[in-house]
Write a protein that holds these residues in place. Structure first.
Motif, PDB file in Angstrom:
ATOM      1  N   ALA A   1      31.202  83.364  64.669  1.00  0.00           N
ATOM      2  CA  ALA A   1      30.026  82.579  64.319  1.00  0.00           C
ATOM      3  C   ALA A   1      28.885  83.006  65.226  1.00  0.00           C
TER       4      ALA A   1
ATOM      5  N   TYR B   1      29.916  82.238  53.032  1.00  0.00           N
ATOM      6  CA  TYR B   1      30.694  82.564  54.227  1.00  0.00           C
ATOM      7  C   TYR B   1      32.158  82.907  53.926  1.00  0.00           C
TER       8      TYR B   1
ATOM      9  N   SER C   1      27.487  87.566  56.757  1.00  0.00           N
ATOM     10  CA  SER C   1      26.861  86.652  55.804  1.00  0.00           C
ATOM     11  C   SER C   1      25.986  85.657  56.544  1.00  0.00           C
TER      12      SER C   1
ATOM     13  N   VAL D   1      29.771  76.953  58.238  1.00  0.00           N
ATOM     14  CA  VAL D   1      30.561  78.003  58.904  1.00  0.00           C
ATOM     15  C   VAL D   1      31.879  77.426  59.409  1.00  0.00           C
TER      16      VAL D   1
ATOM     17  N   ALA E   1      34.385  77.179  56.644  1.00  0.00           N
ATOM     18  CA  ALA E   1      34.644  78.371  55.842  1.00  0.00           C
ATOM     19  C   ALA E   1      35.997  79.002  56.186  1.00  0.00           C
TER      20      ALA E   1
ATOM     21  N   THR F   1      34.339  86.271  55.017  1.00  0.00           N
ATOM     22  CA  THR F   1      33.501  87.164  55.824  1.00  0.00           C
ATOM     23  C   THR F   1      34.341  87.853  56.894  1.00  0.00           C
TER      24      THR F   1
ATOM     25  N   TYR G   1      24.436  81.662  61.266  1.00  0.00           N
ATOM     26  CA  TYR G   1      23.956  80.340  60.867  1.00  0.00           C
ATOM     27  C   TYR G   1      22.668  80.014  61.608  1.00  0.00           C
TER      28      TYR G   1
ATOM     29  N   CYS H   1      29.657  85.366  60.642  1.00  0.00           N
ATOM     30  CA  CYS H   1      29.001  84.324  59.853  1.00  0.00           C
ATOM     31  C   CYS H   1      27.774  83.880  60.654  1.00  0.00           C
TER      32      CYS H   1
ATOM     33  N   VAL I   1      37.563  82.367  56.679  1.00  0.00           N
ATOM     34  CA  VAL I   1      37.057  83.711  56.949  1.00  0.00           C
ATOM     35  C   VAL I   1      38.206  84.634  57.359  1.00  0.00           C
TER      36      VAL I   1
END
Length: 496
Positions: free
Chosen positions: A262, A231, A204, A251, A254, A234, A240, A238, A256
């Protein structure tokens, strides 16, 4: 747990027991029709409500006729959208444009009836096994470009892929396609994300966050929070924007899946776990085994050029390409396919569309720059610009935009209802830049705009339509505005 939420809790795939579900579909637009059709196909009892009765011969009437044949109940008028129907309801599926404070949706919340968007419904209607993974994209600007570029990369890798969501094709249409896709590139607006709860994408990205749709969400904080939902859950990465700290914080906040990473994208030299630029090379230091000491070449800036005579790609187009590449790489797409996807990509109409050189000046149509953030990115792509701006600002502040662009402005031509706000900002931040105010709103207005822009430009300059505003004060949509601009430029060319 309420009766409605108890009934919907187990509806996590198309193979679940949807039969007899009592669903209210809010809105008879394209997404509402797709939702009602899919629910009827699974055996649900569907009531469709819309404030407007379909006009004879309209697409809406055709959709209503089909749903009526399939067994849906249809309710029209203001009373139909101000409260839940008299029949009990287990679920409300809302069209993305309906605001959270819309009376029917408020009534559903008070009654404990779950409210899903059509994207949430699409996720829950995937097959229990073998479903195509989703690669999801949101952001204030650049979503469609990124999704279409991502799709080109996926297809270059030999995958059956499709761009869906806010890009134009309903996600449900792709999910219910009898020929399954390998992967979906899903563009999600803040509206769609607000009504999504259980989506778990493979990878994402939130490209950027700038003030927009605050009237719908109620505050910038709520708008930002909705963007951050991209996010949630995910699985792999993720992605960004290193240049936009808000996306990094989203992020960090989030929830996840275990093992999700990340991954940043940047126009600078990439650090570990980033994709970025090394001179003119798009480089990957996130998805290579030896990323601590080396990077994979994904392509060059020339791979993003629209043609041999086209100007270099704008910085925001490069950023979009890097974001798309990160998502593709998270899905296992090899570098060669990423490069080929960039070469295969065709920019969407009215998005930094190069109209060529006429009278010694390059003309560029970015009518899709309908807010200040998008216009700022467009203006930053060129050194000397005659800027064509104005329209419906929707309450947006243009001071920061004008201040950042002042040094590259050769002149400005203003049109549209809210042009005075831009003129005032220019007086504050760029008082020496010549400004032409076009008050006309008739069909010939764009010819005057183009003539005035030419009078302000010098040889080698760029005349850029990047309005920073919506178009509906003068045009049907941003596409019609861009078409009017490009037509006026062609007429200028024929006059020699």
């Amino acid at each position: 747990m309420t009766t409605g939420s108890a009934r919907t809790a187990g509806l996590t795939s198309r193979d679940a027991d949807w039969a007899g579900l009592r669903a209210v579909v809010a809105g008879l637009g394209v997404s509402g029709f797709a939702a009602a059709d899919a629910l009827l196909d699974r055996g649900a009892a569907v009531t469709v409500v819309d404030a407007t009765e379909p006009a004879e011969g309209s697409p809406m009437e055709e959709r209503a006729r089909i749903l009526d044949i399939l067994g849906a109940r249809l309710r029209y008028g203001e009373p139909a959208v101000r409260a839940l129907p008299d029949e009990p309801a287990d679920l409300v599926v809302t069209s993305p444009g309906w605001r959270p404070d819309q009376p029917l949706l408020v009534a559903a919340a008070r009654a404990g009836v779950p409210v899903w968007g059509e994207v949430e419904l699409a996720w829950r209607l995937r097959p229990a096994t073998g479903a195509a993974p989703w690669l999801t994209v949101t952001g204030t600007n650049g979503k469609t470009t990124t999704v279409r570029m991502l799709t080109a990369m996926l297809r270059a890798a030999g995958l059956r892929a499709r761009s869906v969501g806010n890009v134009g094709t309903a996600v449900l249409e792709a999910v219910m396609d009898p020929e399954p896709y390998d992967v979906l590139a899903v563009e999600l607006s803040s509206f769609q994300l607000h009504w999504s709860h259980s989506i778990a994408p493979r990878a994402s990205v939130c490209l950027n966050v700038a003030p927009d749709h605050v009237d719908w969400h109620g505050s910038l904080e709520e708008y930002t929070r909705a963007k951050g939902r991209v996010y949630a859950n995910t699985e792999v990465a993720c992605v960004y924007n290193v240049q936009d700290e808000v996306t990094m914080h989203l992020v960090e906040d989030a929830e996840v899946r275990e093992g999700c990473r990340a991954v940043g994208f940047t126009l600078a030299t990439p650090r570990l776990s980033e994709v970025g630029l090394v001179d003119d090379v798009l480089a990957d230091r996130a998805f290579v085994e030896e990323r601590r000491t080396s990077a994979a070449e994904l392509g060059t800036l020339d791979d993003l050029r629209a043609g041999p005579d086209a100007p270099p790609p704008a910085p925001h187009l490069v950023a979009n390409a890097l974001a798309a590449a990160a998502l593709a790489r998270a899905h296992g797409v090899p570098p060669a396919a990423v490069r080929q996807g960039m070469r295969d990509f065709t920019p969407e109409p009215h998005r930094i569309a190069d109209l060529g050189v006429v009278r010694g000046v390059r003309w560029v149509d970015d009518s899709k720059a309908t807010n200040p953030h998008a216009a700022a990115a467009s203006l930053a792509a060129f050194e000397h610009v005659v800027w064509v701006a104005g329209g419906l600002l929707k309450g947006a502040d243009v001071d920061e935009l004008v201040a950042s662009a002042a040094g590259r402005l050769r002149g400005v031509v203003l049109l549209g209802r809210d042009r005075a706000a831009i003129s005032d900002a220019l007086a504050r931040h760029a008082p020496d830049v010549p400004v032409v105010d076009v008050a006309r709103t008739d069909t010939g207005a764009m010819d005057q705009v183009v003539a005035d822009a030419l009078s302000l430009a010098r040889e080698g300059d760029v005349v850029l339509l990047a309005p920073a505003a919506a178009s509906m004060d003068m045009f049907a949509n941003y596409g019609a505005r861009g078409d009017a601009f490009s037509s006026a430029v062609r007429r200028l060319d024929t006059r020699g």
